[in-house]
Scaffold this motif. Structure first.
Motif, short mmCIF file in Angstrom:
data_model
loop_
_atom_site.label_atom_id
_atom_site.label_comp_id
_atom_site.label_asym_id
_atom_site.label_seq_id
_atom_site.Cartn_x
_atom_site.Cartn_y
_atom_site.Cartn_z
N ARG A 180 -108.28 -47.13 -30.47
CA ARG A 180 -108.22 -47.07 -31.81
C ARG A 180 -109.55 -45.86 -32.47
NH1 ARG A 180 -104.32 -47.79 -35.39
NH2 ARG A 180 -105.65 -48.81 -37.09
N ALA A 181 -110.53 -45.95 -31.62
CA ALA A 181 -111.47 -45.05 -31.96
C ALA A 181 -111.43 -43.73 -31.44
CB ALA A 181 -113.06 -45.58 -31.49
N GLY A 182 -110.36 -43.40 -30.61
CA GLY A 182 -110.00 -42.18 -30.39
C GLY A 182 -110.41 -41.87 -28.81
N TRP A 183 -110.59 -42.90 -27.96
CA TRP A 183 -110.94 -42.71 -26.69
C TRP A 183 -109.66 -42.35 -25.86
CZ3 TRP A 183 -115.02 -45.79 -23.59
CH2 TRP A 183 -116.18 -45.84 -24.18
N THR A 184 -110.02 -41.29 -24.94
CA THR A 184 -108.56 -41.06 -24.15
C THR A 184 -108.18 -41.93 -22.99
OG1 THR A 184 -110.07 -39.51 -22.56
CG2 THR A 184 -109.30 -38.76 -24.63
N ALA A 185 -107.12 -41.69 -22.42
CA ALA A 185 -106.78 -42.72 -21.47
C ALA A 185 -107.86 -42.40 -20.22
CB ALA A 185 -105.36 -42.13 -20.91
N GLU A 186 -108.22 -41.15 -19.86
CA GLU A 186 -109.08 -40.70 -18.83
C GLU A 186 -110.35 -41.36 -19.09
OE1 GLU A 186 -105.76 -38.06 -19.07
OE2 GLU A 186 -107.29 -38.69 -20.54
N ARG A 187 -110.75 -41.48 -20.21
CA ARG A 187 -112.03 -42.18 -20.50
C ARG A 187 -112.12 -43.96 -20.44
NH1 ARG A 187 -115.54 -41.47 -26.24
NH2 ARG A 187 -117.65 -42.41 -25.51
N LEU A 188 -111.01 -44.03 -20.84
CA LEU A 188 -110.76 -45.63 -20.59
C LEU A 188 -110.80 -45.98 -19.20
CD1 LEU A 188 -108.32 -46.31 -23.67
CD2 LEU A 188 -110.69 -47.13 -23.51
N LEU A 189 -109.94 -45.35 -18.53
CA LEU A 189 -109.82 -45.74 -17.04
C LEU A 189 -110.89 -45.19 -16.06
CD1 LEU A 189 -106.09 -44.83 -16.82
CD2 LEU A 189 -107.26 -47.15 -16.84
N ASP A 190 -112.09 -44.67 -16.63
CA ASP A 190 -113.23 -44.21 -15.88
C ASP A 190 -113.91 -45.41 -14.73
OD1 ASP A 190 -115.17 -41.89 -15.22
OD2 ASP A 190 -116.55 -43.45 -16.07
N ASP A 191 -113.82 -46.58 -15.54
CA ASP A 191 -114.46 -47.43 -14.92
C ASP A 191 -113.52 -48.63 -14.21
OD1 ASP A 191 -113.75 -48.41 -17.26
OD2 ASP A 191 -115.68 -49.35 -17.61
N LEU A 192 -112.00 -48.32 -14.32
CA LEU A 192 -111.12 -49.19 -13.92
C LEU A 192 -111.42 -50.06 -12.71
CD1 LEU A 192 -108.03 -50.15 -14.07
CD2 LEU A 192 -107.44 -48.35 -12.74
N GLU A 193 -111.72 -49.44 -11.40
CA GLU A 193 -112.20 -50.01 -10.29
C GLU A 193 -113.33 -51.21 -10.42
OE1 GLU A 193 -110.23 -50.26 -7.82
OE2 GLU A 193 -108.99 -48.71 -9.12
N ASP A 194 -114.32 -50.72 -11.20
CA ASP A 194 -115.38 -51.81 -11.55
C ASP A 194 -114.92 -53.10 -12.54
OD1 ASP A 194 -117.28 -50.12 -10.42
OD2 ASP A 194 -117.98 -49.26 -12.47
N ARG A 195 -113.87 -52.81 -13.21
CA ARG A 195 -113.29 -53.73 -13.97
C ARG A 195 -112.41 -54.57 -12.99
NH1 ARG A 195 -113.76 -53.68 -19.48
NH2 ARG A 195 -114.87 -51.83 -20.29
N VAL A 196 -111.73 -54.01 -12.34
CA VAL A 196 -110.84 -54.79 -11.10
C VAL A 196 -111.72 -55.95 -10.25
CG1 VAL A 196 -109.38 -54.71 -9.18
CG2 VAL A 196 -109.10 -53.19 -11.02
#
Length: 202
Positions: A180-196
């Motif tokens: 909602r703040a305008g972050w792109t999908a690429e930016r949101l997924l940048d730390d995907l593996e850390d979150r997993v």
């Protein structure tokens, strides 16, 4: 002499599409600020037809909530439940959340429940129960997949299924907030593996 009953005029609109249009109208302006004029313009049907098919404004709003929860809101959970491994399940859940938050055509970014519906809890009758149900069912379905992996020996028996289900759910809402703040999908997924790894760590 035979009596002939008048048949109602068949609907000339797609109910699912009309509900989606109404949802986007509520989502964009908020429940209170959305007028029947806004709804008729968005749904492209007359006021009488809206009342006949969906009821008044509140009833229509509740129907949009139910549809979102049954369709769009469940897409990440379906991805989570259908993945082959638990790592792919967590990865697929978060990826689906990001996709739905940033790539919806014709709708605001984020999540209808979090961005619009949550603000009307306590103000519109029937909303609080639906929000509670959506949260409870999401936590239950996520925890069930973790429990299944425990039974298969893919997760330790003391893995905290309920706690990690809530963590994953909360991560979802964090992604929605950032989108909602305008972050792109690429930016949101940048730390995907850390979150997993965070969700699955022992």
């Amino acid at each position: 002499m035979n009596d002939t009953k008048k048949l109602g005029r068949p609907r000339t609109f797609d109910e699912a599409e009309a509900l989606m249009a109404a949802m986007n109208a509520f989502w964009t302006k908020g429940y209170a600020a959305t007028s029947m004029k806004d709804l008729t313009a968005a749904m492209k049907i007359s006021g009488p037809s809206i009342y006949a098919a969906f009821g008044d404004k509140r009833e229509l709003y509740l129907k949009t909530i139910d549809r979102y929860a049954d369709v769009d809101g469940c897409a990440p959970i379906v991805a989570f439940e259908g993945a082959a491994s638990i790592e792919d399940a967590v990865r697929g859940f978060l990826t689906s959340v990001v996709s739905h938050s940033t790539q919806q055509e014709g709708a605001p970014r984020g999540c209808f429940l979090a961005s619009c519906v949550a603000t009307t809890v306590g103000e519109v009758e029937g909303v609080a129960e639906r929000m509670e149900k959506a949260i409870r069912e999401t936590d239950t379905r996520l925890a069930a997949r973790f429990d299944k992996e425990k039974s298969l020996g893919n997760l330790p028996k003391d893995f905290p299924s309920q706690d990690r289900a809530r963590l994953l759910h909360d991560m979802r809402q964090g992604h929605v907030h950032r989108s909602r703040a305008g972050w792109t999908a690429e930016r949101l997924l940048d730390d995907l593996e850390d979150r997993v790894r965070m969700v699955l760590m022992i």
